[in-house]
Design a protein around this motif. Structure first.
Motif, PDB file in Angstrom:
ATOM      1  N   VAL A   1     -85.161  16.381  25.500  1.00 15.38           N
ATOM      2  CA  VAL A   1     -84.466  17.243  26.447  1.00 15.38           C
ATOM      3  C   VAL A   1     -83.885  16.405  27.580  1.00 15.38           C
ATOM      4  O   VAL A   1     -84.249  15.246  27.781  1.00 15.38           O
ATOM      5  CB  VAL A   1     -85.428  18.308  27.023  1.00 15.38           C
ATOM      6  N   GLY A   2     -82.965  17.018  28.344  1.00 15.56           N
ATOM      7  CA  GLY A   2     -82.318  16.329  29.449  1.00 15.56           C
ATOM      8  C   GLY A   2     -82.867  16.744  30.801  1.00 15.56           C
ATOM      9  O   GLY A   2     -83.757  17.598  30.910  1.00 15.56           O
ATOM     10  N   ASP A   3     -82.325  16.145  31.843  1.00 16.96           N
ATOM     11  CA  ASP A   3     -82.729  16.447  33.210  1.00 16.96           C
ATOM     12  C   ASP A   3     -82.148  17.787  33.655  1.00 16.96           C
ATOM     13  O   ASP A   3     -81.266  18.358  33.013  1.00 16.96           O
ATOM     14  CB  ASP A   3     -82.250  15.339  34.154  1.00 16.96           C
ATOM     15  N   VAL A   4     -82.634  18.282  34.800  1.00 13.54           N
ATOM     16  CA  VAL A   4     -82.154  19.524  35.395  1.00 13.54           C
ATOM     17  C   VAL A   4     -81.343  19.202  36.643  1.00 13.54           C
ATOM     18  O   VAL A   4     -81.770  18.399  37.480  1.00 13.54           O
ATOM     19  CB  VAL A   4     -83.329  20.457  35.760  1.00 13.54           C
ATOM     20  N   THR A   5     -80.175  19.798  36.761  1.00 11.86           N
ATOM     21  CA  THR A   5     -79.318  19.615  37.938  1.00 11.86           C
ATOM     22  C   THR A   5     -79.193  20.934  38.693  1.00 11.86           C
ATOM     23  O   THR A   5     -78.893  21.969  38.100  1.00 11.86           O
ATOM     24  CB  THR A   5     -77.924  19.117  37.546  1.00 11.86           C
ATOM     25  N   VAL A   6     -79.434  20.879  39.999  1.00 10.63           N
ATOM     26  CA  VAL A   6     -79.285  22.042  40.872  1.00 10.63           C
ATOM     27  C   VAL A   6     -78.151  21.751  41.846  1.00 10.63           C
ATOM     28  O   VAL A   6     -78.121  20.681  42.470  1.00 10.63           O
ATOM     29  CB  VAL A   6     -80.580  22.344  41.645  1.00 10.63           C
ATOM     30  N   ALA A   7     -77.211  22.680  41.977  1.00 16.86           N
ATOM     31  CA  ALA A   7     -76.048  22.475  42.844  1.00 16.86           C
ATOM     32  C   ALA A   7     -75.748  23.738  43.643  1.00 16.86           C
ATOM     33  O   ALA A   7     -76.086  24.852  43.233  1.00 16.86           O
ATOM     34  CB  ALA A   7     -74.822  22.071  42.022  1.00 16.86           C
ATOM     35  N   TYR A   8     -75.111  23.530  44.783  1.00 12.20           N
ATOM     36  CA  TYR A   8     -74.657  24.630  45.639  1.00 12.20           C
ATOM     37  C   TYR A   8     -73.187  24.373  45.955  1.00 12.20           C
ATOM     38  O   TYR A   8     -72.816  23.271  46.360  1.00 12.20           O
ATOM     39  CB  TYR A   8     -75.481  24.673  46.922  1.00 12.20           C
ATOM     40  N   LYS A   9     -72.339  25.382  45.738  1.00 16.24           N
ATOM     41  CA  LYS A   9     -70.911  25.224  46.007  1.00 16.24           C
ATOM     42  C   LYS A   9     -70.464  26.222  47.070  1.00 16.24           C
ATOM     43  O   LYS A   9     -70.755  27.414  46.968  1.00 16.24           O
ATOM     44  CB  LYS A   9     -70.089  25.389  44.730  1.00 16.24           C
ATOM     45  N   HIS A  10     -69.751  25.707  48.072  1.00 14.72           N
ATOM     46  CA  HIS A  10     -69.249  26.538  49.167  1.00 14.72           C
ATOM     47  C   HIS A  10     -67.740  26.374  49.260  1.00 14.72           C
ATOM     48  O   HIS A  10     -67.222  25.258  49.323  1.00 14.72           O
ATOM     49  CB  HIS A  10     -69.895  26.136  50.490  1.00 14.72           C
ATOM     50  N   SER A  11     -67.034  27.486  49.265  1.00 19.47           N
ATOM     51  CA  SER A  11     -65.583  27.446  49.354  1.00 19.47           C
ATOM     52  C   SER A  11     -65.136  27.286  50.800  1.00 19.47           C
ATOM     53  O   SER A  11     -65.591  27.999  51.696  1.00 19.47           O
ATOM     54  CB  SER A  11     -64.990  28.738  48.779  1.00 19.47           C
ATOM     55  N   LEU A  12     -64.226  26.345  51.018  1.00 20.96           N
ATOM     56  CA  LEU A  12     -63.629  26.140  52.331  1.00 20.96           C
ATOM     57  C   LEU A  12     -62.295  26.870  52.450  1.00 20.96           C
ATOM     58  O   LEU A  12     -61.833  27.146  53.566  1.00 20.96           O
ATOM     59  CB  LEU A  12     -63.420  24.646  52.582  1.00 20.96           C
TER      60      LEU A  12
ATOM     61  N   THR B   1     -80.171  15.955  40.897  1.00 16.05           N
ATOM     62  CA  THR B   1     -80.648  15.966  39.518  1.00 16.05           C
ATOM     63  C   THR B   1     -82.117  15.582  39.496  1.00 16.05           C
ATOM     64  O   THR B   1     -82.505  14.551  40.054  1.00 16.05           O
ATOM     65  CB  THR B   1     -79.839  15.000  38.643  1.00 16.05           C
ATOM     66  N   LEU B   2     -82.931  16.409  38.855  1.00 17.67           N
ATOM     67  CA  LEU B   2     -84.382  16.219  38.818  1.00 17.67           C
ATOM     68  C   LEU B   2     -84.788  15.598  37.484  1.00 17.67           C
ATOM     69  O   LEU B   2     -84.368  16.059  36.419  1.00 17.67           O
ATOM     70  CB  LEU B   2     -85.083  17.560  39.007  1.00 17.67           C
ATOM     71  N   PRO B   3     -85.623  14.543  37.505  1.00 15.63           N
ATOM     72  CA  PRO B   3     -85.945  13.782  36.289  1.00 15.63           C
ATOM     73  C   PRO B   3     -87.005  14.448  35.429  1.00 15.63           C
ATOM     74  O   PRO B   3     -88.123  13.946  35.264  1.00 15.63           O
ATOM     75  CB  PRO B   3     -86.435  12.454  36.856  1.00 15.63           C
ATOM     76  N   VAL B   4     -86.654  15.576  34.823  1.00 17.02           N
ATOM     77  CA  VAL B   4     -87.599  16.289  33.969  1.00 17.02           C
ATOM     78  C   VAL B   4     -87.354  15.989  32.485  1.00 17.02           C
ATOM     79  O   VAL B   4     -88.128  16.435  31.630  1.00 17.02           O
ATOM     80  CB  VAL B   4     -87.523  17.809  34.214  1.00 17.02           C
ATOM     81  N   GLY B   5     -86.297  15.253  32.182  1.00 21.33           N
ATOM     82  CA  GLY B   5     -85.936  14.976  30.795  1.00 21.33           C
ATOM     83  C   GLY B   5     -86.760  13.857  30.176  1.00 21.33           C
ATOM     84  O   GLY B   5     -87.508  13.141  30.859  1.00 21.33           O
ATOM     85  N   GLY B   6     -86.592  13.700  28.881  1.00 19.63           N
ATOM     86  CA  GLY B   6     -87.291  12.650  28.154  1.00 19.63           C
ATOM     87  C   GLY B   6     -86.560  11.320  28.226  1.00 19.63           C
ATOM     88  O   GLY B   6     -85.540  11.174  28.903  1.00 19.63           O
ATOM     89  N   SER B   7     -87.075  10.346  27.499  1.00 22.92           N
ATOM     90  CA  SER B   7     -86.528   8.986  27.551  1.00 22.92           C
ATOM     91  C   SER B   7     -85.181   8.861  26.850  1.00 22.92           C
ATOM     92  O   SER B   7     -84.411   7.947  27.138  1.00 22.92           O
ATOM     93  CB  SER B   7     -87.521   8.001  26.925  1.00 22.92           C
ATOM     94  N   ALA B   8     -84.861   9.766  25.932  1.00 27.85           N
ATOM     95  CA  ALA B   8     -83.627   9.646  25.145  1.00 27.85           C
ATOM     96  C   ALA B   8     -82.384   9.891  25.992  1.00 27.85           C
ATOM     97  O   ALA B   8     -81.452   9.072  26.005  1.00 27.85           O
ATOM     98  CB  ALA B   8     -83.663  10.607  23.961  1.00 27.85           C
ATOM     99  N   ILE B   9     -82.350  11.018  26.721  1.00 25.52           N
ATOM    100  CA  ILE B   9     -81.150  11.350  27.493  1.00 25.52           C
ATOM    101  C   ILE B   9     -81.456  11.602  28.968  1.00 25.52           C
ATOM    102  O   ILE B   9     -80.564  11.942  29.737  1.00 25.52           O
ATOM    103  CB  ILE B   9     -80.415  12.578  26.903  1.00 25.52           C
ATOM    104  N   GLY B  10     -82.703  11.426  29.385  1.00 22.61           N
ATOM    105  CA  GLY B  10     -83.058  11.587  30.785  1.00 22.61           C
ATOM    106  C   GLY B  10     -82.777  10.314  31.574  1.00 22.61           C
ATOM    107  O   GLY B  10     -82.692   9.215  31.015  1.00 22.61           O
ATOM    108  N   ASN B  11     -82.644  10.448  32.909  1.00 23.39           N
ATOM    109  CA  ASN B  11     -82.335   9.304  33.768  1.00 23.39           C
ATOM    110  C   ASN B  11     -83.567   8.654  34.378  1.00 23.39           C
ATOM    111  O   ASN B  11     -83.457   7.641  35.072  1.00 23.39           O
ATOM    112  CB  ASN B  11     -81.383   9.730  34.889  1.00 23.39           C
ATOM    113  N   HIS B  12     -84.762   9.272  34.202  1.00 14.05           N
ATOM    114  CA  HIS B  12     -86.048   8.703  34.625  1.00 14.05           C
ATOM    115  C   HIS B  12     -86.285   8.744  36.128  1.00 14.05           C
ATOM    116  O   HIS B  12     -87.382   8.391  36.574  1.00 14.05           O
ATOM    117  CB  HIS B  12     -86.208   7.255  34.132  1.00 14.05           C
ATOM    118  N   ASP B  13     -85.327   9.125  36.930  1.00 15.02           N
ATOM    119  CA  ASP B  13     -85.488   9.172  38.374  1.00 15.02           C
ATOM    120  C   ASP B  13     -84.493  10.194  38.926  1.00 15.02           C
ATOM    121  O   ASP B  13     -83.522  10.543  38.256  1.00 15.02           O
ATOM    122  CB  ASP B  13     -85.245   7.799  38.994  1.00 15.02           C
TER     123      ASP B  13
END
Length: 274
Positions: free
Chosen positions: A118-129, A146-158
């Motif tokens: 599995v891959g990492d989790v990304t949380v984002a907030y977008k605000h329109s100007l 981006t939170l390092p919850v993924g495995g070694s295959a496609i995760g970033n480790h940090d």
């Protein structure tokens, strides 16, 4: 039922639900034009209508990277982005890749190494100007982590973080200029610590009809990894089809313009508003 079959069944249910979705149930006539982030290289500045959810699913994504020594094929299945409209000018995003497979072949020996997970989790907030509907001159800011919850295959480790500034400008009713400047604190190649990465995407979107559109883009990023700095250059082309106001089907491709970039990436996906 195997784990792979379970995943396939789950995504099949999602796809069937999206393609059979009734636009009248979401009062589509009162909503903004549908504007998913996929399938382009950049990010759209538009905001999802308050109280609504836009689900974007990459049904399949295949990336090829090849040099004199190795060839690496990376396949992502079910790449998911969920966008929720908090207000008329704000949205919250959650991204996750439920499965990825990496195959690396040594060209000299022919040996192959495979890995998946599995891959990492990304949380984002977008605000329109400006112009959250994406019309005229539309501008937004989008910080993410981006939170390092993924495995070694496609995760970033940090963990990593960054900021995007999506921009679009309507030249005519059928032609739109797009840009996404970005600065990141990206994860080092060894998976420990962070370094600066910055650049952006510029493109042109053409509305062929009310339902069909195509985009061409150029992406340039300077990556200052301590293991070796590199400038990555990509050219992208994509096409979209919206059979109704709440559904989009897409296909896209990106191609490396220098040795530091992946050779090619192909993707197909679907987006639905609820």
């Amino acid at each position: 039922m195997t784990l792979g079959a379970s995943r396939a069944s789950a995504w099949a249910c999602i796809l069937v639900g999206l393609t059979s979705f009734n636009p009248g149930a979401a009062a589509a006539s009162d909503l903004r034009d549908l504007c998913p982030t996929r399938p382009g290289l950049g990010t759209a500045p538009c905001i999802v209508d308050a109280g609504h959810v836009l689900v974007e699913v990459g049904l399949g994504d295949w990336t090829i990277e090849s040099d004199s020594e190795t060839r690496t094929d990376t396949v992502l299945i079910g790449d998911l982005l969920v966008r929720y409209g908090l207000s008329n000018v704000d949205e919250l995003q959650l991204g996750w890749t439920p499965f990825g497979h990496v195959r690396q072949r040594d060209k000299s020996t022919g040996s192959v190494v495979r890995a998946g997970g599995v891959g990492d989790v990304t949380v984002a907030y977008k605000h329109s100007l400006r112009h959250p509907d994406g019309n005229g001159l539309s501008v937004a800011i989008q910080p993410f982590v981006t939170l390092p919850v993924g495995g070694s295959a496609i995760g970033n480790h940090d963990w990593s973080t960054g900021l995007l500034v999506p921009i679009s400008f309507d030249v005519t009713d059928h032609l739109q200029l797009q840009a996404t400047p970005e600065v990141d604190a990206a994860v080092d190649g060894d998976g420990h610590g962070r370094h600066a990465s910055f650049g952006g995407v510029a493109g042109l979107a053409i509305a062929i009809s009310k339902q069909t559109g195509v985009s061409v883009e150029i992406s340039a990023f300077q990556d200052q990894d301590p293991a070796g700095q590199a400038t990555k250059l990509l050219a992208g082309v994509s096409a979209t089809f919206q059979p109704n106001e709440n559904l989009q089907l897409d296909v896209g491709g990106a191609f490396g313009l220098n040795r530091a970039s992946p050779d090619a990436e192909l993707s197909v996906g679907v987006s639905g508003r609820f």
